[in-house]
Design a protein around this motif. Structure first.
Motif, PDB file in Angstrom:
ATOM      1  N   ILE A  76       0.900  -1.189   0.023  1.00 36.36           N
ATOM      2  CA  ILE A  76       0.087  -0.059   0.125  1.00 36.36           C
ATOM      3  C   ILE A  76       0.951   1.390   0.046  1.00 36.36           C
ATOM      4  CG2 ILE A  76      -1.927  -1.152   1.351  1.00 36.36           C
ATOM      5  CD1 ILE A  76      -0.892   0.371   3.789  1.00 36.36           C
ATOM      6  N   SER A  77       2.103   1.308  -0.174  1.00 33.71           N
ATOM      7  CA  SER A  77       3.094   2.254  -0.346  1.00 33.71           C
ATOM      8  C   SER A  77       3.905   2.475  -1.644  1.00 33.71           C
ATOM      9  CB  SER A  77       4.232   2.045   0.647  1.00 33.71           C
ATOM     10  OG  SER A  77       5.232   3.036   0.757  1.00 33.71           O
ATOM     11  N   LEU A  78       3.539   3.620  -1.987  1.00 35.77           N
ATOM     12  CA  LEU A  78       4.413   4.016  -3.297  1.00 35.77           C
ATOM     13  C   LEU A  78       5.651   3.941  -3.178  1.00 35.77           C
ATOM     14  CD1 LEU A  78       1.985   6.782  -4.680  1.00 35.77           C
ATOM     15  CD2 LEU A  78       1.893   4.547  -5.116  1.00 35.77           C
ATOM     16  N   ASP A  79       6.522   3.902  -2.084  1.00 36.62           N
ATOM     17  CA  ASP A  79       7.922   3.909  -1.741  1.00 36.62           C
ATOM     18  C   ASP A  79       8.316   2.641  -1.516  1.00 36.62           C
ATOM     19  OD1 ASP A  79      10.355   4.460  -1.186  1.00 36.62           O
ATOM     20  OD2 ASP A  79      10.030   6.140   0.494  1.00 36.62           O
ATOM     21  N   PRO A  80       9.042   1.840  -2.548  1.00 36.82           N
ATOM     22  CA  PRO A  80       9.424   0.578  -2.228  1.00 36.82           C
ATOM     23  C   PRO A  80      10.223   0.631  -1.003  1.00 36.82           C
ATOM     24  CG  PRO A  80       9.673   1.023  -4.768  1.00 36.82           C
ATOM     25  CD  PRO A  80       9.312   2.542  -3.702  1.00 36.82           C
ATOM     26  N   GLU A  81      11.118   1.393  -0.640  1.00 35.25           N
ATOM     27  CA  GLU A  81      12.056   1.172   0.274  1.00 35.25           C
ATOM     28  C   GLU A  81      11.077   1.409   1.829  1.00 35.25           C
ATOM     29  OE1 GLU A  81      16.184   3.208  -1.257  1.00 35.25           O
ATOM     30  OE2 GLU A  81      14.994   4.128   0.431  1.00 35.25           O
ATOM     31  N   ARG A  82      10.146   2.092   1.728  1.00 37.92           N
ATOM     32  CA  ARG A  82       9.222   2.387   2.982  1.00 37.92           C
ATOM     33  C   ARG A  82       8.514   1.124   3.075  1.00 37.92           C
ATOM     34  NH1 ARG A  82       3.915   4.144   3.573  1.00 37.92           N
ATOM     35  NH2 ARG A  82       3.571   4.883   5.716  1.00 37.92           N
ATOM     36  N   ALA A 113      -2.417  -0.507   6.830  1.00 40.05           N
ATOM     37  CA  ALA A 113      -3.829   0.136   6.168  1.00 40.05           C
ATOM     38  C   ALA A 113      -4.777   0.867   7.116  1.00 40.05           C
ATOM     39  CB  ALA A 113      -4.326  -0.798   5.209  1.00 40.05           C
ATOM     40  N   VAL A 114      -5.113   0.051   8.185  1.00 41.26           N
ATOM     41  CA  VAL A 114      -5.937   0.678   9.129  1.00 41.26           C
ATOM     42  C   VAL A 114      -5.474   1.760   9.815  1.00 41.26           C
ATOM     43  CG1 VAL A 114      -7.185   0.394  11.354  1.00 41.26           C
ATOM     44  CG2 VAL A 114      -6.992  -1.393   9.652  1.00 41.26           C
ATOM     45  N   ALA A 115      -3.975   2.055  10.028  1.00 44.83           N
ATOM     46  CA  ALA A 115      -3.301   3.029  10.767  1.00 44.83           C
ATOM     47  C   ALA A 115      -3.362   4.124   9.845  1.00 44.83           C
ATOM     48  CB  ALA A 115      -2.054   2.723  11.215  1.00 44.83           C
ATOM     49  N   GLY A 116      -3.169   3.927   8.529  1.00 41.68           N
ATOM     50  CA  GLY A 116      -3.348   5.042   7.649  1.00 41.68           C
ATOM     51  C   GLY A 116      -4.522   5.387   6.780  1.00 41.68           C
ATOM     52  N   ASP A 117      -5.674   4.684   7.291  1.00 43.02           N
ATOM     53  CA  ASP A 117      -7.033   4.830   6.523  1.00 43.02           C
ATOM     54  C   ASP A 117      -6.680   4.405   5.157  1.00 43.02           C
ATOM     55  OD1 ASP A 117      -9.582   5.177   6.301  1.00 43.02           O
ATOM     56  OD2 ASP A 117      -9.457   7.486   6.558  1.00 43.02           O
ATOM     57  N   LYS A 118      -6.030   3.557   4.783  1.00 45.23           N
ATOM     58  CA  LYS A 118      -5.720   2.945   3.417  1.00 45.23           C
ATOM     59  C   LYS A 118      -6.277   1.786   2.940  1.00 45.23           C
ATOM     60  CE  LYS A 118      -1.366   5.471   3.145  1.00 45.23           C
ATOM     61  NZ  LYS A 118      -0.080   5.492   2.814  1.00 45.23           N
ATOM     62  N   LEU A 119      -7.409   1.420   3.803  1.00 44.31           N
ATOM     63  CA  LEU A 119      -8.160   0.106   3.526  1.00 44.31           C
ATOM     64  C   LEU A 119      -8.578  -0.034   2.208  1.00 44.31           C
ATOM     65  CD1 LEU A 119     -10.077  -0.759   6.829  1.00 44.31           C
ATOM     66  CD2 LEU A 119      -8.102  -1.916   5.896  1.00 44.31           C
ATOM     67  N   ASP A 120      -9.135   1.042   1.456  1.00 39.33           N
ATOM     68  CA  ASP A 120      -9.635   0.907   0.002  1.00 39.33           C
ATOM     69  C   ASP A 120      -8.171   0.715  -0.891  1.00 39.33           C
ATOM     70  OD1 ASP A 120     -12.038   1.528   0.752  1.00 39.33           O
ATOM     71  OD2 ASP A 120     -11.986   3.501   0.408  1.00 39.33           O
ATOM     72  N   ILE A 121      -7.231   1.269  -0.592  1.00 37.50           N
ATOM     73  CA  ILE A 121      -5.958   0.876  -1.293  1.00 37.50           C
ATOM     74  C   ILE A 121      -5.475  -0.443  -1.341  1.00 37.50           C
ATOM     75  CG2 ILE A 121      -3.619   1.569  -1.747  1.00 37.50           C
ATOM     76  CD1 ILE A 121      -4.261   4.396  -0.746  1.00 37.50           C
ATOM     77  N   LEU A 122      -5.596  -1.143   0.004  1.00 38.55           N
ATOM     78  CA  LEU A 122      -5.295  -2.259   0.285  1.00 38.55           C
ATOM     79  C   LEU A 122      -6.147  -3.371  -0.395  1.00 38.55           C
ATOM     80  CD1 LEU A 122      -3.442  -4.640   1.570  1.00 38.55           C
ATOM     81  CD2 LEU A 122      -5.100  -4.211   3.546  1.00 38.55           C
ATOM     82  N   ARG A 123      -7.530  -3.049  -0.511  1.00 37.48           N
ATOM     83  CA  ARG A 123      -8.330  -4.085  -0.943  1.00 37.48           C
ATOM     84  C   ARG A 123      -7.951  -4.115  -2.532  1.00 37.48           C
ATOM     85  NH1 ARG A 123     -12.438  -1.024  -0.224  1.00 37.48           N
ATOM     86  NH2 ARG A 123     -13.066  -2.122   1.843  1.00 37.48           N
ATOM     87  N   ARG A 124      -7.840  -2.724  -3.222  1.00 37.51           N
ATOM     88  CA  ARG A 124      -7.427  -2.945  -4.762  1.00 37.51           C
ATOM     89  C   ARG A 124      -6.130  -3.481  -4.932  1.00 37.51           C
ATOM     90  NH1 ARG A 124      -9.094   2.479  -4.378  1.00 37.51           N
ATOM     91  NH2 ARG A 124      -6.837   3.203  -4.405  1.00 37.51           N
TER      92      ARG A 124
END
Length: 427
Positions: A292-298, A408-419
């Motif tokens: 769910i991160s655009l930064d591979p290192e992160r 994803a829950v911490a960053g409110d990114k569940l929609d991104i994770l689902r995709r």
């Protein structure tokens, strides 16, 4: 045992830490999370030494009475509990009634007994025998005895109501015996929420169970194959509104990543991790993406050392061989053993000369040292090493998914994770 919530997303999705676990209250478990699935305390195909080469393993190991009940006399004679008997160290034990990865025939429940099925056949349990088993096992938490035979689509409202009444009666008897037992001092009890597919009975079961002095809740009868996802999430949402926020909710029988995501969004905290075992038994490897991160290192830092996110996308042929992740109409428990689109079938001939790792970028032992072609060879020649290597990878991959889920829950990114998980892309 206390659940400390750090974040609640959209009113239901919960991020936190379950603290004060075990008789010494020194262990903790992050939520949303999963337990460590075992057969008689051992992860199938792995020795304890091999298992502990994996990082970020859950602090709670699940054992089931369906496997243990036939060994009651031996455990009672041993006297020191199942953890020491099985050579387990620095882990907590959660004792459930049934094994979600094994078939459990129905029609053997009465007002006074439930049945479990071990390698030797059916074992009938009264509350007295159930509690005697808990004393012999000496777990850190256990699921109360319950009548869970109402998951079938044609179950009548009368039968569902009887299931709820029986389960509450069993819980009251178990709690009374528990409170009068010195051997179970410091052990926690999880109440079981039943109710089939009837919302009113689900709510009644949850409301009444929450009135009892239980440490947490098991949501039963919602397993893969018993109902479609939309109905499941509707029922869970109704149930969680009746449960106290500071106590954990464990969902039984659900392990597929898409279903886990949907259930976390409506308030489930904990899951059993039998899904990687089922994938291994099919001769398959988990290969879905959860970055769910655009930064591979992160992204690499966010995941456990044993798992770096899978960037593998299945080609069209692989997708065609996988089972569908969405269902329409009636479903059956055959769905528990059907291949899903989250895995690749390494028995397929296309892999006999595929020299890539199972998942590009995965840091598990299997992916760092072996190729798909080698796993294909081990499977078609029935070598035991196939199960070992697949279990290492599938366990690591699944734990990586849960790490990404918490992120994803911490960053409110569940929609991104689902995709990512469902391989959906915005145009």
């Amino acid at each position: 045992m206390k659940l400390e919530l750090a974040r609640v997303v959209r009113g239901t999705g919960r991020l936190g830490v379950l603290r004060g676990l075990g008789r010494t209250a020194q262990h903790s478990l992050e939520v949303p999370g999963c337990l460590l699935y075992t057969h008689l305390g051992a992860v199938p195909h792995l020795t304890q030494d091999t298992l502990h080469t994996l990082s970020s393993l859950p602090s709670v190991t699940q054992v089931t009475l369906s496997n243990i009940a036939e060994h009651q006399e031996v455990l009672e004679e041993f006297k020191d509990g199942f953890r020491k008997f099985a050579g387990l160290h620095d882990t907590l034990l959660y004792c459930s009634l049934h094994d979600s990865a094994a078939p459990c025939p129905t029609g053997y429940t009465t007002n006074k007994t439930v049945s479990v099925w071990g390698s030797g056949g059916r074992i009938e349990l009264t509350v007295a025998k159930f509690m005697a088993l808990q004393k012999a096992v000496q777990p850190d938490w256990y699921q109360s005895m319950a009548d869970g035979e109402t998951w079938q689509n044609n179950t009548s409202r009368k039968r569902v109501r009887k299931s709820v009444d029986r389960t509450l009666a069993h819980l009251d008897e178990c709690l009374l015996a528990h409170q009068n037992s010195q051997e179970l001092e410091g052990v926690e009890v999880f109440g079981v929420v039943e109710g089939g597919d009837i919302p009113e009975e689900r709510v009644r079961s949850a409301r009444e169970t929450a009135k009892r002095p239980v440490a947490g809740f098991c949501l039963d009868g919602l397993q893969t194959g018993s109902m479609d996802q939309a109905l499941r999430t509707q029922l869970i949402a109704a149930v969680t509104k009746e449960l106290p926020e500071e106590k954990p909710r464990l969902l039984q029988g659900v392990g597929r990543p898409d279903e886990v995501l949907a259930c976390v969004e409506v308030g489930v905290d904990l899951f059993e991790s039998f899904f990687p075992f089922q994938v291994t038994e099919r001769g398959c490897a988990l290969c879905f993406s959860f970055n769910i991160s655009l930064d591979p290192e992160r992204a690499g830092r966010a995941l456990p050392a044993g798992v770096v996110d899978s960037l593998l996308e299945l080609n069209e042929d692989e997708r065609d061989t996988a089972g569908e992740t969405q269902h329409n109409g009636d479903v059956s428990l055959d769905d528990q053993t059907r291949m899903t689109s989250f895995e690749m079938n390494l028995k397929d001939k296309r892999y006999h000369d595929d020299f890539r790792p199972l998942v590009e970028g995965c840091g598990c032992y299997c992916c760092k040292n072996h190729q798909r072609a080698y796993l294909h060879h081990l499977l078609v020649t029935n070598e035991l090493l196939a199960g070992v290597l697949l279990t290492i990878h599938n366990t690591a991959h699944y734990q990586g998914f849960f790490s990404a889920l918490r992120e994803a829950v911490a960053g409110d990114k569940l929609d991104i994770l689902r995709r990512r998980v469902l391989r959906e892309r915005k145009e």
